[in-house]
Write a protein that holds these residues in place. Structure first.
Motif, PDB file in Angstrom:
ATOM      1  N   HIS A 139       0.815  -1.219   0.000  1.00  0.00           N
ATOM      2  CA  HIS A 139       0.000   0.000   0.000  1.00  0.00           C
ATOM      3  C   HIS A 139       0.849   1.269   0.000  1.00  0.00           C
TER       4      HIS A 139
ATOM      5  N   THR B  78       1.845   3.234  -6.229  1.00  0.00           N
ATOM      6  CA  THR B  78       2.063   2.421  -5.028  1.00  0.00           C
ATOM      7  C   THR B  78       2.979   1.263  -5.385  1.00  0.00           C
TER       8      THR B  78
ATOM      9  N   LYS C  47       2.960   4.331  -0.952  1.00  0.00           N
ATOM     10  CA  LYS C  47       3.039   5.115  -2.176  1.00  0.00           C
ATOM     11  C   LYS C  47       4.449   5.644  -2.370  1.00  0.00           C
TER      12      LYS C  47
ATOM     13  N   SER D 233       5.199   3.773  12.300  1.00  0.00           N
ATOM     14  CA  SER D 233       3.987   4.529  11.982  1.00  0.00           C
ATOM     15  C   SER D 233       2.806   4.056  12.816  1.00  0.00           C
TER      16      SER D 233
ATOM     17  N   SER E  57       4.922  11.531  -2.139  1.00  0.00           N
ATOM     18  CA  SER E  57       3.960  12.074  -1.177  1.00  0.00           C
ATOM     19  C   SER E  57       2.550  11.659  -1.562  1.00  0.00           C
ATOM     20  N   GLU E  58       1.634  11.739  -0.598  1.00  0.00           N
ATOM     21  CA  GLU E  58       0.262  11.274  -0.810  1.00  0.00           C
ATOM     22  C   GLU E  58      -0.457  12.047  -1.914  1.00  0.00           C
ATOM     23  N   LYS E  59      -0.170  13.339  -2.034  1.00  0.00           N
ATOM     24  CA  LYS E  59      -0.853  14.171  -3.026  1.00  0.00           C
ATOM     25  C   LYS E  59      -0.156  14.169  -4.384  1.00  0.00           C
ATOM     26  N   GLU E  60       0.970  13.486  -4.479  1.00  0.00           N
ATOM     27  CA  GLU E  60       1.765  13.500  -5.705  1.00  0.00           C
ATOM     28  C   GLU E  60       1.144  12.600  -6.770  1.00  0.00           C
TER      29      GLU E  60
END
Length: 546
Positions: free
Chosen positions: A72, A346, A74, A506, A77-80
């Protein structure tokens, strides 16, 4: 300032090793060929099971990672968003991982299996025909692309998730070897990878050059000589040097897109104007045969040599082990390249995309081109095998194209595709070789560095062609790939160790807890009300006095 970016121990070490191997082979080709033969017998006879184990383990490991919590993650970055669209991404990874070899083997590999089938089957029998159209798809199928994808995991993870601007194999195994990645051990790992890549690339170019030479000869009548092959190698080198110099977005991406569209056109043309029904049915049957016998084919060796009436065919050593060694040689390079172009995807997308798109592409080449040649053989329209045995595989491939409508145009397009395929593989190779000898790669390696390794890539192919012989080329891959087996193990271990550690940290992270004391809050509210009331009373008093 730019010279400080170069990792000079790795740069010089790789250069010296390549020259130490190339010069003796060039000066003493006959003795070199004998040494290579001895090395071949030793490697395949004693370590064949190790290569097969690497293939099956890589396939199983990647499926596990893709559907685990690690898949999972990515890359970025998450918004990339994704740096490249799916078509261009698939085109680049396919062109980098395959090269012109798919044109060579995709068209003619079935003929070798037809004459020397696996499992002790009689040559030319019905069973031999079935396996002839099947084994090529297996060798270029999911296991091959799994071997390719495995090194991409730690490399992409460190580059995009941990934000370390280093595209080096030694950096990818740092979680396992620790501070030794900065010392001689790290240099040795990177140099061995570079040597393996140069050997595998040499094999690819030395196989592609005769095919292109045959196309040039067919179109122009120019005799096929070592001089013509040398000119072709140098010409292809100039093309991929310009592409590599132009960079990833302008050179490699554009060349890969052109390459894929041209390949699609040729495949569609053969499918539509060839025996469409035969190609469809044979390809579908071959896929079923692979699914039904996948693990048998992935583990088959011949341990009963001359025991209890068994006769050794040498098929696993000549084909499956050779291919697995070839994929292992290329794996760190393709992994580095796939990692570099996978920003925004991902890990699951990268794994499944590479394995699925790569396998589909190879199935189409073997299913359409290979089965067209098989159809010509079975119907008697053209004796492919007889012509190949008398004139060689490259000449047979060109003659197969002559059985299509507009043969001259098809030979021209096929020859151009072989050149472009070769260029797309080697511009990617020079890009990665340049990246490995740099301490840091923010976007792309230095241009002069990319150009230098582009021209160095043509050295071994010229030597291998001078030594000559397909067996020598096969052995070069097996020998060069052996040390990379252990690097592959380190790469898998490194990824799991790093990603599991980050996931655990995390999960263990807890947001700061805000403790609320209801009594204190109510007391503060009452206090604010009293202060407000007192202030209002004072204001009213002042107004009355006025």
């Amino acid at each position: 300032m730019k010279a400080k970016l170069i990792d000079w121990p790795t740069f010089i070490g790789a250069l010296i090793l390549i020259l130490l191997v190339s010069i003796p082979l060039m000066l003493f080709p006959e003795q070199g060929g004998k040494i290579v033969d001895i090395a071949n017998e030793f490697m395949t006879g004693n370590f064949g099971v190790l290569y097969l184990l690497v293939g099956l383990s890589s396939f199983s490991f990647l499926l596990f990672v893709a559907f685990s919590k690690n898949g999972h993650v990515k890359l970025g970055s998450e918004k990339e968003g994704k740096e490249f669209g799916t078509f261009s991404w698939a085109a680049m990874l396919f062109a980098a991982g395959i090269g012109s070899s798919i044109l060579y083997w995709g068209m003619i590999e079935w003929a070798y299996y037809y004459q020397g089938p696996p499992f002790g089957i009689d040559p030319g029998s019905n069973e031999a025909i079935e396996w002839a159209s099947t084994y090529g798809m297996f060798h270029w199928g999911p296991i091959a692309w799994a071997i390719y994808t495995l090194p991409a995991l730690p490399i992409a993870y460190f580059y995009y998730v941990r934000k370390k601007p280093v595209l080096k194999i030694s950096e990818a195994v740092r979680p396992v070897i620790g501070r030794f990645a900065n010392g001689p051990l790290g240099v040795i790992i990177d140099v061995l990878f570079m040597f393996g890549l140069m050997g595998g690339a040499g094999t690819t170019l030395a196989l592609g050059a005769p095919l292109i030479a045959e196309g040039v000869h067919d179109l122009t009548g120019i005799p096929i000589t070592i001089g013509l092959k040398t000119i072709i190698v140098l010409f292809c080198t100039i093309i991929f040097a310009i592409s590599a110099y132009s960079g990833l977005n302008r050179g490699i991406k554009i060349l890969s897109d052109v390459n894929l569209w041209l390949a699609i056109f040729i495949l569609v043309f053969i499918f539509l104007f060839g025996p469409t029904l035969f190609i469809s049915q044979t390809t579908f049957t071959s896929l079923g045969l692979i699914i039904d016998n996948f693990f048998h084919m992935a583990t088959w060796l011949e341990p009963f040599d001359n025991l209890a009436g068994f006769t050794k065919t040498g098929f696993p050593e000549s084909w499956t082990i050779f291919y697995w060694a070839w994929w292992v040689v290329y794996a760190p390079f393709v992994g580095l390249f796939v990692a570099r172009i996978s920003r925004g995807r991902t890990i699951r997308e990268m794994i499944l995309g590479t394995m699925i798109y790569g396998t589909i592409g190879c199935v189409l080449f073997f299913g359409i081109m290979g089965n067209f040649g098989l159809y010509l053989q079975l119907t008697g329209n053209f004796d492919v095998i007889g012509f190949m045995n008398d004139n060689g595989a490259p000449a047979a491939i060109i003659q197969i194209l002559h059985q299509l409508p507009m043969p001259t145009i098809m030979v021209i397009l096929f020859t151009i595709l072989a050149i472009v395929f070769l260029a797309t593989t080697f511009d990617s190779s020079s890009f990665i070789l340049a990246a490995v000898v740099q301490k840091e790669v923010q976007s792309e390696p230095l241009r002069w560095n990319r150009l230098f390794w582009a021209f160095m890539l043509c050295l071994l192919p010229l030597v291998l062609m001078f030594v000559g012989g397909l067996k020598t080329l096969q052995t070069a891959s097996i020998v060069a790939g052996f040390p990379v087996i252990f690097i592959m193990f380190l790469l898998a271990w490194s990824f799991m160790k790093a990603s599991n550690m980050d996931i655990k940290e995390s999960n263990n992270y807890e947001a700061p807890t805000i403790h609320i004391n209801r009594k204190e809050i109510l007391d503060q509210i009452r206090k604010r009300k009293r202060e407000r009331s007192a202030l209002e009373a004072l204001e009213n008093k002042n107004l009355d006095e006025d």
